[in-house]
Design an enzyme around this catalytic site. Sequence first.
Site, mmCIF file in Angstrom:
data_model
loop_
_atom_site.group_PDB
_atom_site.id
_atom_site.type_symbol
_atom_site.label_atom_id
_atom_site.label_comp_id
_atom_site.label_asym_id
_atom_site.label_seq_id
_atom_site.Cartn_x
_atom_site.Cartn_y
_atom_site.Cartn_z
ATOM 1 N N GLY A 140 -16.690 0.511 -14.816
ATOM 2 C CA GLY A 140 -16.258 0.299 -16.191
ATOM 3 C C GLY A 140 -17.299 0.702 -17.206
ATOM 4 N N ALA A 191 -16.158 -5.373 -13.722
ATOM 5 C CA ALA A 191 -16.541 -3.984 -13.987
ATOM 6 C C ALA A 191 -17.676 -3.993 -15.002
ATOM 7 C CB ALA A 191 -15.347 -3.193 -14.534
ATOM 8 N N CYS A 192 -18.428 -2.924 -15.028
ATOM 9 C CA CYS A 192 -19.595 -2.844 -15.899
ATOM 10 C C CYS A 192 -19.226 -2.693 -17.375
ATOM 11 C CB CYS A 192 -20.461 -1.639 -15.498
ATOM 12 S SG CYS A 192 -21.133 -1.710 -13.836
ATOM 13 N N LEU A 193 -20.046 -3.279 -18.224
ATOM 14 C CA LEU A 193 -20.143 -2.907 -19.637
ATOM 15 C C LEU A 193 -18.917 -3.221 -20.498
ATOM 16 C CD1 LEU A 193 -21.692 0.589 -18.854
ATOM 17 C CD2 LEU A 193 -22.960 -1.360 -19.755
#
Length: 489
Positions: A140, A191-193
Amino acid sequence: NVQEVKVGKATAKYPNKKLTVMVYSDADNNLEQSLLEDIQEMKLGYIDDLDLNVIVLVDRTADYSDDATILGEDFSDARMYKIKNHKVVRIEGGKDFPEITKTSKYEANMGDAQTLKKFIDSCKANYPADKYELIMSNHGGGVRDDKSVQEAKNPKAVCWDDTNDEDCLYTGEISDVLTNEESVNVLAYDACLMGAAEVAYQYRPGNGGFQANVMVASAPVVWGEGFKYDSIFKRLKAGGGSTSQTDLTLKGKEQNFDPSTVTELQLGALMVEEQRDAAESARANDQVLSCFDLSKIEIVKNSVDKMATRLWEENKKADIERLRGTGKNTTLLHYFDENDKREWLSYPYFDLYDLCRKISTDSAFSSPIKKLATTVMRNVDDLVVYSYGGKAFKGFTEGKTGLSIFLPDGNKMYRDITANASYSEWKGQRWYNSIDTTILQPDYLYGKLSWCKDGQNSKTNNIGNWFELLDCWFDSSNGANGGDNGYQW
């Protein structure tokens, strides 16, 4: 600060079907084995309960894992499962998702919002409940993959699908395709970010389309292990009860939650606490997870936009850039690795609360600006109900920090060797926009961020929101063609 979001009637609409958790597991990429292990954790943690449905849509690939034990066989298509205690049951998508059957070999594009829509509609039709939680599980949020201005698939997004030309779910795309019918009580990003003000505002309650009441997300990069699903689902069981462990998020002893009565914010707190426990047990000091009450994000945005207008009126660009720094020399709490130039290019995300905290105490800013910054801090404090941050994030304050905002080094010039041209960082970040950015370059999706659109000043050469402030600071041209990013502020 800790006030429960109330949704719907107090009495159950669906007896014995109180909570349905929908897991959108995009394993069609290099996270395949990690996401399969997440499903294994769900099997281990889930306690058979009529009040709790856990439904997973998982899309795999032939390129990475060949695990045949977790789901009973190895495959490279997309399938739906109902999680049970120590096992899974393959299920059909029904009339809302007819491509998915117990014997189908259907390759779903998890980067297409239509797939997400079908999945949610199918879950709601076949596993109706009083409360719905949607977990988005994959990569992400990375703004860009490299320095190339020609890179098309690089906006803030989630769920990349390798088999389908690395398609992904753009923030604006989800709003364009999903409707209010697909709305959920809790939206969680494994998920990332994705713990960004821009994402939170996009799916706020009352926006007229897809929305959520509570969002759980991480402002920085997350580890490959993802959420601690076995611990999370072990604490969702009939009758509730308490454990012997201390709960640093909700305080006191850890409580188990009955799926028939668990609240939206309790679900968020549960995920934050178990991520804290997992990170500290692994001695990982670089994890963050926050729970946001999205009913408060519109107030946050309005206060940020008022501060942005005043910063423009007083010409405080140099002072904001001094606080922001140029990668390594920042005093602000930030969510990129300051020693990695690629991350500084890819996601210059700073903590919104800390940014305003620094503004409110910096002698370079006037009393009116300091007052506006203090108002933003108070509003963010209301929005961030729970947050945990590891020791790597200096200045992290639980329940206040944990929400990022976009603040690039927009004037910095970079050389695109492929295109034999130089361009500004702001031009390279032109996905951060209120317009459909495909007008600038084919396949350069997606733009159309509500955070950038709402609050704009209709007069040319005047600014009304945070996006217009950045555009007037970093776009060298404000002609009718919109200069670097196609938008005329």
